[in-house]
Design an enzyme around this catalytic site. Structure first.
Site, PDB file in Angstrom:
ATOM      1  N   ARG B 296     -10.746  25.705  14.214  1.00  0.00           N
ATOM      2  CA  ARG B 296      -8.959  24.680  13.315  1.00  0.00           C
ATOM      3  C   ARG B 296      -9.821  23.474  12.530  1.00  0.00           C
ATOM      4  O   ARG B 296      -9.703  23.140  11.671  1.00  0.00           O
ATOM      5  CB  ARG B 296      -8.059  25.382  13.780  1.00  0.00           C
ATOM      6  CG  ARG B 296      -7.807  27.066  14.190  1.00  0.00           C
ATOM      7  CD  ARG B 296      -7.195  27.323  14.845  1.00  0.00           C
ATOM      8  NE  ARG B 296      -7.040  28.999  15.214  1.00  0.00           N
ATOM      9  CZ  ARG B 296      -5.958  29.361  15.517  1.00  0.00           C
ATOM     10  NH1 ARG B 296      -5.206  29.511  16.477  1.00  0.00           N
ATOM     11  NH2 ARG B 296      -6.528  30.932  15.176  1.00  0.00           N
ATOM     12  N   TYR B 440     -10.739  32.222   6.813  1.00  0.00           N
ATOM     13  CA  TYR B 440     -11.166  32.689   8.902  1.00  0.00           C
ATOM     14  C   TYR B 440     -10.270  31.065   9.678  1.00  0.00           C
ATOM     15  O   TYR B 440      -9.936  30.912   9.018  1.00  0.00           O
ATOM     16  CB  TYR B 440     -12.727  32.316   8.515  1.00  0.00           C
ATOM     17  CG  TYR B 440     -13.406  31.372   7.995  1.00  0.00           C
ATOM     18  CD1 TYR B 440     -13.212  30.251   7.803  1.00  0.00           C
ATOM     19  CD2 TYR B 440     -14.554  31.404   7.924  1.00  0.00           C
ATOM     20  CE1 TYR B 440     -13.703  29.281   6.836  1.00  0.00           C
ATOM     21  CE2 TYR B 440     -15.341  29.976   7.158  1.00  0.00           C
ATOM     22  CZ  TYR B 440     -14.994  29.203   6.851  1.00  0.00           C
ATOM     23  OH  TYR B 440     -16.116  28.119   7.013  1.00  0.00           O
ATOM     24  N   GLU B 441     -10.919  31.749  11.046  1.00  0.00           N
ATOM     25  CA  GLU B 441     -10.329  30.877  12.120  1.00  0.00           C
ATOM     26  C   GLU B 441      -9.112  31.450  11.778  1.00  0.00           C
ATOM     27  O   GLU B 441      -7.777  30.349  12.284  1.00  0.00           O
ATOM     28  CB  GLU B 441     -10.496  29.610  12.054  1.00  0.00           C
ATOM     29  CG  GLU B 441     -11.987  29.212  11.993  1.00  0.00           C
ATOM     30  CD  GLU B 441     -12.707  30.109  13.492  1.00  0.00           C
ATOM     31  OE1 GLU B 441     -12.062  30.380  14.543  1.00  0.00           O
ATOM     32  OE2 GLU B 441     -14.111  30.326  12.748  1.00  0.00           O
ATOM     33  N   GLY B 442      -7.738  31.924  11.327  1.00  0.00           N
ATOM     34  CA  GLY B 442      -6.825  32.548  12.018  1.00  0.00           C
ATOM     35  C   GLY B 442      -6.133  32.315  10.157  1.00  0.00           C
ATOM     36  O   GLY B 442      -6.426  31.214  10.268  1.00  0.00           O
TER      37      GLY B 442
END
Lengths: 595, 595
Positions: B296, B440-442
Site C-alpha cells: 500500500r 488495487y491493494e484495497g
C-alpha cells in the site's frame, strides 16, 4: 456489457412539473409539442438509443474507425445500419424549421434526445450533433440559395456536416489560422490549407460531407478579424442537389485517441478546394461563434449523459455485488455477503453522481428553453433576457458539466473495484470517452476565462445581475416554506459566496487581469454549484407537490438527493471563494524557467 | 514521446536537509548510506530509469503482453533486456539484508528508486515491486529453509514473486476465499482453486515465479480466520535452488485492461499444485497483511510518481506551446504568440500538481524512514512509535496519493489541450495507468474505512494523538517565525478541522458506525491535506536555510509553492469537515431499490 435505460420519466417531470413547458405555447413549434407528442417522441428515441445505439458502443470502441485503401474512412461494424435507421427516424431535423426540412419541434426536446443518444453511444452521437451545428450556422448566416441547397439534405441526414477551425499550430488562438481562400471570379473561392482535429471529417455513413471552414481571404488583415467562413462540400452538388464532381478535399490521417474511437478525428487537406463564402467577408469568427455556442451547450450535455449511463451501471453493480457485511450488521442474512450498496461509502459515491445528474439535466432543460425563447419569441425583451441567460450559462454548462461528468465516470468506475479497470465491463470506456468533452469546443480553462473575462462584465453586468436577482428572489420567497427552508438556506449562503467573489473581481481584477485569470476556474465551478443548487430547489418544490407515501418512490428520492446535495456538495463554495480571494500572487510569482 | 528526468536533487534535499538522514546512523545499514553513496545510488538509478525504462513505456502500452501458444505470456519488445539490466544493477535487493543476498541499504533509498522507476514505466515496475513484497512476507513469516531457498533468488531478480489473494467472487471480502489446501503427508499441501487479478502471474522475464497464495486448509474454519498462506513455485526448486519439475499452476487468461498493458494481469489456475505453508496455519491473513502494508505504501508512491512525470511534461509543453497573449499584454513580442505558461490558469494547473508532488515525496521519505526505524531500531519505544506512524499514515498515503496523483495526471493532460487526448503524446497513458493505483491493494474506500474504523481508535487512539501532538507542537514552536508564520497559521487552522472531525466521530459514530462510514473518505482526504501541509512547513524551513538570491532558484520556488499550497489547496479542509459533520442521514435514507 453496460446497460442503458433512458431517463424518460425524469425528462417529462422536468418539462411538465418543474419548468411547465405549457407556458411556452406561444413560441413557434411549442403548440405542436403537446404532452402526448413529447412523451411519444422521447419514448421512441429512448427505445432507439437503448436497443440500437447502446449495443454498438463497445464494438465501436474496440474496432474504431479505420482508413480504407482509397483514402476513405470505414466506420465500425453496425454503424452504417444504425445511422440509416437514425436518419429514417428523422431525428437530426427534430428542431429544424419545417420549411427547411425539419419537424420544427422545440430545441429543448431535441437536446433531451441528444442526451439519450450520447449516453448510449457518444462516438455515434458526434456525427449528427456536428451536422446540427452546421445547420444552425447556415440558417443564421447562409445565403438563401445556400440554405435551400444544403439544409434539407443535412436535416434529413442524407449529408453530414463538420466544423473546421483548428490548425496544428492554433487551437484556442484562431487568429493564427493560415488556411487561405483565393477569389476565383465566379463567386467561389479556392481553399488551401490543412485543418486538424476535424471530427467526422471523412466517413462512410452519408453520401456527402459539408465542411464549414475558417480561412483567410487573400489580402485580409491578420488576426481573427481577417477570418471568413466557407462552405466546402466533399462532393460539389449541382443546383438541384444531385451530386457532381469530387472536391479537392481529402482526409490526410486519422488520430489515434484515448477514446471515442468510433468517431474519426481527421487531418483534413484542402488542396485548392472550391468553397463558397458564408455570411460576410472577415466575419467568419462571428458566424462560427453561433456554431460554437450551440456546440458548447451540446458538449456540456455530453458530460451529463456519460455521468448518467455510468451511474446506472454503478448502481446496478452495487446492488448485485456481494462482498462483506453492513457496518451495522448483516442486512441480507441468507446471502453469503451483503450487496455493497449497504455501505455508506458506496452510497456516497452513487449519490454524488446522482445529485449532479438530476440537477444538471434540469439546468440543460432550463437553458434549452431559454435557447428556444431566444430563437423563437417575438418579444424582443424576452429574447434579450434569454440571450443573456444563454451567454452567461453556456460556459458554466460546458465547463462544469464536463469536469464533473468526467469525475463522475471515474467515481462510477471506482464502485466496480477491480472490474472497473477491465475493458469488458465497459466502465473504463465511459471514463476515456468522457475525457474529451473537457477539451474540445474550447478547453475548460477557456470557458472559465470566457465567463469571467467576457460574460460577467458584458452590458454592464446585466446577465449576472439578472441571475443574482432570480436566485435571490427565489431564496427570499421560499425562506419560510417548511420543505424548502432547509434547501434555500444553504443556497442563499452559497449565492453569497458567489456574490462576494464577483465583488472581489470588481475590486481586484480591473487593471490586474491576472487576478481574474487565477480565479476563473474556481469562479466557474462556484457558479456551477450555485446554479445546480438552485435547480435542486426547483426540483424539490415540484417533487413535494407530487409526493406519494412510498419512501422508495421517485419523488421521495428527489427530496433526499436534494438534501444530500446541500449537505455534501454545496459546501465546496467556501473553498472556491477562498481560492479566488487568494489572488494571482503565488500563481504568477515564479519565473518561467522555474517550472 | 514524453520525457522524464528523475528528481534526484529533490530527493537528496529531502534526505539531507529536511529529514537529516544522518540522524538515523544508528540503524542497521544507515551508516553505509553516506551522502556520497546515496547520491551515487540515486544518480545511477536515475540514469537507468531515464535511459532504459522510460523509452519502453509507450512501446509497452501499445504492444501489451500477449499469450503464447504454450500458455506462457510474452512481454513487450525490450522488456526482457531491460529486466536483465535491472537485475544486473542489483536494484531489487537494494534494501534486503546482506545475509539474504541484498545490499542492506535503507528502505527509504529503495523507495526513492522505486519512485523513479514508476515514473519511467509503471508497468515494468510492477514486476520487481511484487517481488519485494514476497521477500518481505518470507523474511517475516517464512521458515529458515524457505528464506534460504527463495529469498536470495528473489532478491537477485533471478526469480520473481506474486501475491494471490483475490478470487472472482471476493476482492475486499477475503473471508469468502474458496481455494483449498489438502495435506499430503510429506509436509506439503495440494493447492486447488482459481485466483484472479494476479499481476505478473506469468511472464517471460525470469526463470521461475514464486506465488504466495491464500488458501483454506481442509477442515479450517470459514471466514478470514481459516486462511493460510502458501508458497507455490511455478517450477519446484530442489534444495540447492536448481529448478526441478513444473508445478500444477498455469495462467488461464490475461485481462484486457484500461492501462498498465505491459503488466500481465492473470487468471491463475491451481490444479492440485504443490505448496508449502508459510507461517502458522489459519494465520495467513496476518502474514499477508505485512505484504499488503508494504504494497500500500508502494501503491501510494505510484500516485506520486505518475503525477511527477505528468507534471514534467506538462510544464515543458506549457513553455513550448505558443498560443494567444498574456492577459497583461504580450510577453514575448518577437514570437507569433506567447507560450501558454504566461496564463494564470495554466500556472494554476501546474502549481496544483507540483504543490502536491513535492509534499507527497516528503511524506514518502518521512514515512519510509519510520518504516526503517520500525524494522531496524533496537529501541522498542522508537519501534512502537514508528509502527504507529506507519499504521496511521499508510491508508492516507495509499488513498490520498493515488486519488490526487490520478487527478493530477488528468490536469497535466488538460494543459496539452487537444494533444492531450492523442495517444502519441503520451499524456493519456499516464491517466490510464494512474487509474489502477486507486483500485488495487484495497480500493481507496477501503483505505478510508481502515483509517477511520481501525486506525483511529487503535490502542486508545495512541497514533492519532501522537500525530496531533507533533503537528500542534510544530505550529506552536514556529508561530513567531517570520518565514513560517504565514504557513503554520493556516496549518493550525486545518489541524483544528481535523481534530474537530475526530471529535465528531467520537461523539457520533460510536454505536452509529454509518456516521463513520459516510465520512471516512472525506476524513482520509482531510488528514491528507493536513499532513501535506505539515510537510510543506518542514520543506519551507529547510529551503529558507538554503535560500540563494536567485528568484528562479529551486529553494525560492519551494517557498512560493508552499504559499500556493496554503492559499489554494489547504482551504479544502473546511469543505471536508462540513461533509463529515453532515453525517449518514441523507446517505443511508433511501431504500436499496431507489438506486
Amino acid at each position: 456489457m453496460p446497460a442503458y435505460k433512458a431517463p424518460v420519466e425524469d425528462a417529462l417531470f422536468l418539462l411538465n412539473d418543474v419548468f411547465h413547458i405549457e407556458r411556452y405555447a406561444n413560441l413557434v413549434g411549442f403548440s405542436e409539442a403537446t404532452p402526448d407528442v413529447v412523451a411519444a417522441v422521447l419514448g421512441t428515441a429512448a427505445r432507439f438509443c437503448e436497443e440500437v445505439l447502446a449495443p454498438l458502443n463497445q464494438v465501436g470502441d474496440e474496432e474504431g474507425c479505420r482508413r480504407s485503401d482509397d483514402g476513405g474512412v470505414v466506420t465500425p461494424t453496425g454503424f452504417k445500419e444504425a445511422y440509416r435507421r437514425y436518419v429514417e427516424g428523422g431525428w437530426i431535423g427534430l428542431a429544424v424549421p419545417p420549411d427547411h426540412g425539419g419537424l420544427g419541434l422545440p430545441d429543448t426536446i431535441s437536446q433531451l434526445v441528444t442526451e439519450f443518444m450520447v449516453s448510449a453511444n457518444l462516438a455515434f452521437a458526434i456525427y449528427p450533433t456536428l451536422t446540427q451545428g452546421a445547420i444552425a450556422a447556415l440558417l443564421l448566416h447562409g445565403a438563401a440559395e445556400q440554405k435551400a441547397l444544403y439544409v434539407p439534405k443535412l436535416a434529413s441526414g442524407e449529408w453530414t456536416g463538420t466544423m473546421n477551425l483548428t490548425e496544428a499550430h492554433c487551437g484556442t488562438d484562431l487568429g493564427l489560422v493560415r488556411t487561405k481562400a483565393a477569389r476565383q471570379g465566379d463567386g467561389s473561392y479556392r481553399i488551401t490549407g490543412t485543418k486538424v482535429f476535424i471530427s467526422a471529417g471523412e466517413h462512410d455513413l452519408a453520401a456527402n460531407i459539408i465542411h464549414l471552414v475558417l480561412a483567410r481571404i487573400e489580402g485580409a488583415p491578420p488576426g481573427t478579424h481577417g477570418l471568413s467562413l466557407f462552405v466546402v462540400p466533399k462532393i460539389i452538388p449541382q443546383a438541384d442537389g444531385t451530386l457532381g464532381a469530387p472536391n479537392a478535399v481529402s482526409c490526410g490521417a486519422l488520430e489515434d485517441k484515448m477514446g471515442i474511437h468510433a468517431s474519426p478525428t481527421c487531418v483534413m487537406n484542402y488542396d485548392g478546394a472550391t468553397g463558397w463564402l458564408v455570411g460576410e467577408e472577415n466575419r467568419g469568427l462571428n458566424a462560427m461563434f453561433v456554431m460554437m455556442n450551440e456546440a458548447r451547450l451540446g458538449v456540456g450535455l455530453e458530460g451529463l449523459a456519460l455521468s448518467e449511463v455510468a451511474y446506472q451501471n454503478a448502481a446496478q453493480y452495487a446492488k448485485d455485488r456481494l462482498q462483506g457485511r453492513a457496518l451495522t450488521g448483516a442486512k441480507f442474512k441468507d446471502l453469503p455477503a451483503d450487496p455493497i450498496i449497504v455501505h455508506p461509502d458506496v452510497r456516497r459515491m452513487l449519490l454524488t453522481i446522482r445529485a449532479f445528474n438530476e440537477a444538471a439535466r434540469a439546468l440543460i432543460v432550463w437553458t434549452s428553453l431559454q435557447s428556444d425563447v431566444a430563437r423563437r419569441s417575438d418579444d424582443a425583451k424576452a429574447r434579450q433576457a434569454a440571450d443573456d441567460h444563454m451567454g452567461l450559462l453556456t460556459p458554466v454548462i460546458k465547463g462544469v458539466l464536463t469536469d464533473t461528468g468526467f469525475a463522475n465516470t471515474v467515481t462510477a468506475q471506482q464502485v466496480f473495484g477491480g472490474h472497473g479497470y477491465i475493458r469488458e465491463w465497459g466502465m473504463e470506456q465511459f471514463v476515456r470517452d468522457a475525457r474529451i468533452p473537457m477539451i474540445y469546443e474550447g478547453s475548460n480553462g477557456i470557458q472559465a476565462l470566457d465567463l469571467v473575462g467576457r460574460k460577467l462584465g458584458k452590458d454592464g453586468g446585466r446577465a449576472i445581475m439578472a441571475f443574482f436577482a432570480e436566485v435571490q428572489g427565489y431564496v427570499r420567497e421560499n425562506a419560510a416554506d417548511a420543505v424548502l427552508k432547509p434547501l434555500v438556506e444553504p443556497l442563499g449562503k452559497a449565492l453569497g459566496h458567489l456574490q462576494q467573489a464577483t465583488v472581489w473581481f470588481m475590486q481586484n481584477a480591473i487593471g490586474k487581469p491576472d487576478n481574474a485569470g487565477a480565479g476563473a476556474t474556481d469562479y466557474m465551478h462556484l457558479m456551477g454549484l450555485v446554479v445546480l443548487g438552485y435547480m435542486w430547489c426547483r426540483i424539490a418544490a415540484a417533487a413535494q407537490a407530487k409526493l406519494s407515501p412510498d419512501p422508495g418512490g421517485r419523488m421521495a428520492g428527489k427530496l433526499v438527493t436534494a438534501r444530500f446535495f446541500m449537505e455534501r456538495m454545496l459546501p465546496e463554495t467556501a473553498t472556491r471563494l477562498a481560492r479566488i480571494e487568494a489572488g494571482a500572487g503565488a500563481v504568477m510569482e515564479l519565473p518561467v524557467e522555474a517550472f
